[in-house]
Design a protein around this motif. Structure first.
Motif, PDB file in Angstrom:
ATOM      1  N   GLY A   1       0.798  -1.221   0.000  1.00 19.58           N
ATOM      2  CA  GLY A   1       0.000   0.000   0.000  1.00 19.58           C
ATOM      3  C   GLY A   1       0.825   1.264   0.000  1.00 19.58           C
ATOM      4  N   GLU A   2       2.107   1.134   0.412  1.00 21.34           N
ATOM      5  CA  GLU A   2       2.968   2.315   0.457  1.00 21.34           C
ATOM      6  C   GLU A   2       4.409   1.934   0.177  1.00 21.34           C
ATOM      7  N   LEU A   3       5.060   2.727  -0.653  1.00 20.20           N
ATOM      8  CA  LEU A   3       6.485   2.607  -0.921  1.00 20.20           C
ATOM      9  C   LEU A   3       7.161   3.897  -0.464  1.00 20.20           C
ATOM     10  N   ALA A   4       8.191   3.778   0.357  1.00 18.65           N
ATOM     11  CA  ALA A   4       8.923   4.958   0.799  1.00 18.65           C
ATOM     12  C   ALA A   4      10.345   4.890   0.264  1.00 18.65           C
ATOM     13  N   TYR A   5      10.783   5.979  -0.351  1.00 19.29           N
ATOM     14  CA  TYR A   5      12.148   6.057  -0.873  1.00 19.29           C
ATOM     15  C   TYR A   5      12.701   7.437  -0.566  1.00 19.29           C
ATOM     16  N   ARG A   6      13.674   7.474   0.316  1.00 20.76           N
ATOM     17  CA  ARG A   6      14.239   8.737   0.780  1.00 20.76           C
ATOM     18  C   ARG A   6      13.120   9.630   1.318  1.00 20.76           C
ATOM     19  N   ASP A   7      12.903  10.779   0.724  1.00 14.79           N
ATOM     20  CA  ASP A   7      11.864  11.671   1.252  1.00 14.79           C
ATOM     21  C   ASP A   7      10.544  11.548   0.511  1.00 14.79           C
ATOM     22  N   LYS A   8      10.430  10.504  -0.329  1.00 14.54           N
ATOM     23  CA  LYS A   8       9.205  10.345  -1.125  1.00 14.54           C
ATOM     24  C   LYS A   8       8.375   9.174  -0.610  1.00 14.54           C
ATOM     25  N   HIS A   9       7.059   9.357  -0.629  1.00 17.85           N
ATOM     26  CA  HIS A   9       6.128   8.316  -0.206  1.00 17.85           C
ATOM     27  C   HIS A   9       5.100   8.110  -1.307  1.00 17.85           C
ATOM     28  N   ILE A  10       5.057   6.904  -1.827  1.00 15.05           N
ATOM     29  CA  ILE A  10       4.121   6.554  -2.891  1.00 15.05           C
ATOM     30  C   ILE A  10       3.019   5.680  -2.303  1.00 15.05           C
ATOM     31  N   PHE A  11       1.780   6.113  -2.438  1.00 15.40           N
ATOM     32  CA  PHE A  11       0.648   5.356  -1.935  1.00 15.40           C
ATOM     33  C   PHE A  11      -0.041   4.666  -3.113  1.00 15.40           C
ATOM     34  N   ILE A  12      -0.301   3.380  -2.934  1.00 24.11           N
ATOM     35  CA  ILE A  12      -0.811   2.545  -4.022  1.00 24.11           C
ATOM     36  C   ILE A  12      -2.179   1.997  -3.635  1.00 24.11           C
ATOM     37  N   GLY A  13      -3.133   2.105  -4.546  1.00 21.44           N
ATOM     38  CA  GLY A  13      -4.454   1.541  -4.307  1.00 21.44           C
ATOM     39  C   GLY A  13      -5.404   2.508  -3.626  1.00 21.44           C
ATOM     40  N   ASP A  14      -6.673   2.208  -3.750  1.00 23.23           N
ATOM     41  CA  ASP A  14      -7.744   3.013  -3.167  1.00 23.23           C
ATOM     42  C   ASP A  14      -8.304   2.262  -1.963  1.00 23.23           C
ATOM     43  N   LYS A  15      -8.091   2.791  -0.764  1.00 25.32           N
ATOM     44  CA  LYS A  15      -8.524   2.097   0.440  1.00 25.32           C
ATOM     45  C   LYS A  15     -10.037   1.920   0.516  1.00 25.32           C
ATOM     46  N   SER A  16     -10.756   2.727  -0.246  1.00 23.60           N
ATOM     47  CA  SER A  16     -12.214   2.603  -0.230  1.00 23.60           C
ATOM     48  C   SER A  16     -12.697   1.466  -1.118  1.00 23.60           C
ATOM     49  N   VAL A  17     -11.799   0.894  -1.918  1.00 22.46           N
ATOM     50  CA  VAL A  17     -12.145  -0.218  -2.819  1.00 22.46           C
ATOM     51  C   VAL A  17     -11.348  -1.450  -2.397  1.00 22.46           C
ATOM     52  N   ASN A  18     -12.043  -2.461  -1.920  1.00 20.21           N
ATOM     53  CA  ASN A  18     -11.415  -3.740  -1.547  1.00 20.21           C
ATOM     54  C   ASN A  18     -10.268  -3.545  -0.560  1.00 20.21           C
ATOM     55  N   ASP A  19     -10.429  -2.583   0.356  1.00 20.42           N
ATOM     56  CA  ASP A  19      -9.429  -2.300   1.387  1.00 20.42           C
ATOM     57  C   ASP A  19      -8.070  -1.945   0.798  1.00 20.42           C
ATOM     58  N   GLY A  20      -8.072  -1.437  -0.420  1.00 18.03           N
ATOM     59  CA  GLY A  20      -6.825  -1.019  -1.051  1.00 18.03           C
ATOM     60  C   GLY A  20      -6.077  -2.122  -1.767  1.00 18.03           C
ATOM     61  N   ILE A  21      -6.632  -3.313  -1.790  1.00 22.25           N
ATOM     62  CA  ILE A  21      -5.986  -4.434  -2.487  1.00 22.25           C
ATOM     63  C   ILE A  21      -6.375  -4.376  -3.956  1.00 22.25           C
ATOM     64  N   GLY A  22      -5.381  -4.391  -4.849  1.00 22.99           N
ATOM     65  CA  GLY A  22      -5.638  -4.275  -6.276  1.00 22.99           C
ATOM     66  C   GLY A  22      -6.425  -5.449  -6.834  1.00 22.99           C
ATOM     67  N   GLU A  23      -7.136  -5.193  -7.922  1.00 25.44           N
ATOM     68  CA  GLU A  23      -7.970  -6.222  -8.545  1.00 25.44           C
ATOM     69  C   GLU A  23      -7.136  -7.412  -9.000  1.00 25.44           C
ATOM     70  N   LEU A  24      -5.997  -7.166  -9.664  1.00 24.14           N
ATOM     71  CA  LEU A  24      -5.154  -8.267 -10.126  1.00 24.14           C
ATOM     72  C   LEU A  24      -4.535  -9.000  -8.944  1.00 24.14           C
ATOM     73  N   THR A  25      -4.063  -8.266  -7.952  1.00 32.80           N
ATOM     74  CA  THR A  25      -3.483  -8.884  -6.756  1.00 32.80           C
ATOM     75  C   THR A  25      -4.465  -9.848  -6.117  1.00 32.80           C
ATOM     76  N   MET A  26      -5.707  -9.396  -5.942  1.00 31.53           N
ATOM     77  CA  MET A  26      -6.718 -10.232  -5.318  1.00 31.53           C
ATOM     78  C   MET A  26      -7.055 -11.443  -6.181  1.00 31.53           C
ATOM     79  N   LYS A  27      -7.114 -11.233  -7.489  1.00 34.77           N
ATOM     80  CA  LYS A  27      -7.439 -12.336  -8.397  1.00 34.77           C
ATOM     81  C   LYS A  27      -6.340 -13.392  -8.368  1.00 34.77           C
ATOM     82  N   LEU A  28      -5.107 -12.949  -8.373  1.00 34.03           N
ATOM     83  CA  LEU A  28      -3.991 -13.892  -8.315  1.00 34.03           C
ATOM     84  C   LEU A  28      -3.963 -14.633  -6.983  1.00 34.03           C
ATOM     85  N   TYR A  29      -4.212 -13.916  -5.897  1.00 35.60           N
ATOM     86  CA  TYR A  29      -4.238 -14.552  -4.582  1.00 35.60           C
ATOM     87  C   TYR A  29      -5.339 -15.615  -4.513  1.00 35.60           C
TER      88      TYR A  29
END
Length: 362
Positions: A310-338
């Motif tokens: 859900g989050e990648l941190a690199y030095r002073d940058k923070h990248i947030f991945i996914g929409d927490k309001s949709v499937n608790d932030g778990i991506g569609e492909l991630t969930m399908k593969l799981y």
């Protein structure tokens, strides 16, 4: 070589159905273990015995020169009470790949699989019942020569232990926070990064501990030469869905050839997803996160299966991945593969790849 069996006379208390929900990972161990020894150029005395402590001489070679390799795989209980193992022969083959790199003796793949199968047959009551649980197998080989001196040991012990386990992460299938590590490195070109050996994990502990203090679950390693290209995290291979393409680092001698990684790539291609094994720089990854083309990120491994990020941190940058309001932030492909991978492992989806074996069938 025959496998003798000595039954334990005092059995441990198995987890109840209620306790299975809070098993954790690798905390409890079953009644029996498999062992065999290597001396004079051959393996001998294959045996299943009561779970026991090892007795090692203080000069034992593994303690001084770290000739040690291991594997990790799981057995699963199906809804109709069958016990399945997932890609066990692939684990046996990878053990041999690691053995060659560490100058250790190989084990016949079919015999190793049979040792695993017989052990799980004996310990079948230890395979948990609850959804998401499994019996984790840890095959391990160590050098046991009782002498000092930097050389390949002349004697070895191979053993397999079993641990009834729940989810690898206590929070379950929930997005985790990962920090990109730009100070320490896990592996270098020509090293042992592609072998499953304890030293690779020992050198990752400090960075992981420092990341944990900041609230991160794992560190994402960069290559040891340039500190530029994304490699893997401490316990998993990594995959990134960027502009509809699933990208993962190419297998080199710095990347562990994950069996779950290979399975996920196969399944993704069958789902129509283009998969690229190519160098991915951290700058490209962060840029993809900033411009929105990084759609999903997840780790793959036996213990966690698939772990969304859900989050990648690199030095002073923070990248947030996914929409927490949709499937608790778990991506569609991630969930399908799981769901697909665990469906195969628990026997709920037909296995058309020959990955799953029933321990009661030869």
């Amino acid at each position: 070589m025959n496998i003798s069996i000595t039954h334990a006379t005092e059995l441990k208390t198995k987890p109840t159905r209620e306790e299975e929900a809070s098993l954790g990972f690798g905390q409890r161990f079953s009644d029996h273990m498999f062992m065999m020894n290597y001396d004079n150029g051959e393996w001998h005395d294959a045996r299943i015995v009561p779970y026991q402590r090892l007795s090692l001489d203080p000069a034992c070679s593994v303690l001084h020169y770290a000739q040690e390799i291991f594997e990790g795989l799981k057995a699963y209980r199906t809804d109709d009470d069958r016990i399945l193992m997932f890609r066990a022969k692939d684990n046996a083959q990878r053990l041999n790949d690691s053995a060659r790199r560490l100058c250790m003796p190989e084990i016949d793949v079919d015999f190793n699989y049979e040792a695993m199968r017989k052990l799980v047959q004996l310990e079948r009551d230890w395979v948990p019942h609850n959804p998401g649980t499994s019996l984790y197998l840890r095959p391990t080989m160590i050098g046991t020569e009782e002498a000092l001196g930097v050389h390949a040991a002349k004697s070895y012990l191979y053993y397999i232990i079993c641990a009834p386990s729940g989810a690898y992460y206590k929070a379950g299938l929930a997005p985790i926070r990962i920090r990109v590590e730009d100070k320490y490195v896990r592996a270098v070109r020509g090293g042992t990064g592609s072998a499953k050996t304890g030293g690779n994990y020992a050198c990752s502990i400090l960075a992981g501990a420092e990341a944990a203090k900041e609230g991160y679950s794992q560190v994402l390693w960069l290559d040891g030469e340039h500190l530029k290209y994304v490699q893997e995290v401490g316990a998993m291979n990594m995959m990134f869905l960027i502009d509809g393409k699933l990208i993962t680092a190419p297998l080199q001698d710095t990347i562990l050839p994950g069996i779950t990684r290979r399975s996920v790539m196969t399944l993704a291609r069958e789902m129509g997803i283009e998969v690229e094994e190519r160098p991915l720089s951290v700058d490209e990854l962060i840029a993809a996160g900033e411009n929105g083309s990084l759609q999903e990120a997840f780790g793959t491994g036996t213990a966690a299966v698939v772990s969304p990020v859900g989050e990648l941190a690199y030095r002073d940058k923070h990248i947030f991945i996914g929409d927490k309001s949709v499937n608790d932030g778990i991506g569609e492909l991630t969930m399908k593969l799981y769901n697909t991978l665990t469906g195969l492992q628990w026997g709920r989806i037909e296995d058309t790849h020959g990955w799953v074996t029933d321990i009661d069938k030869d």
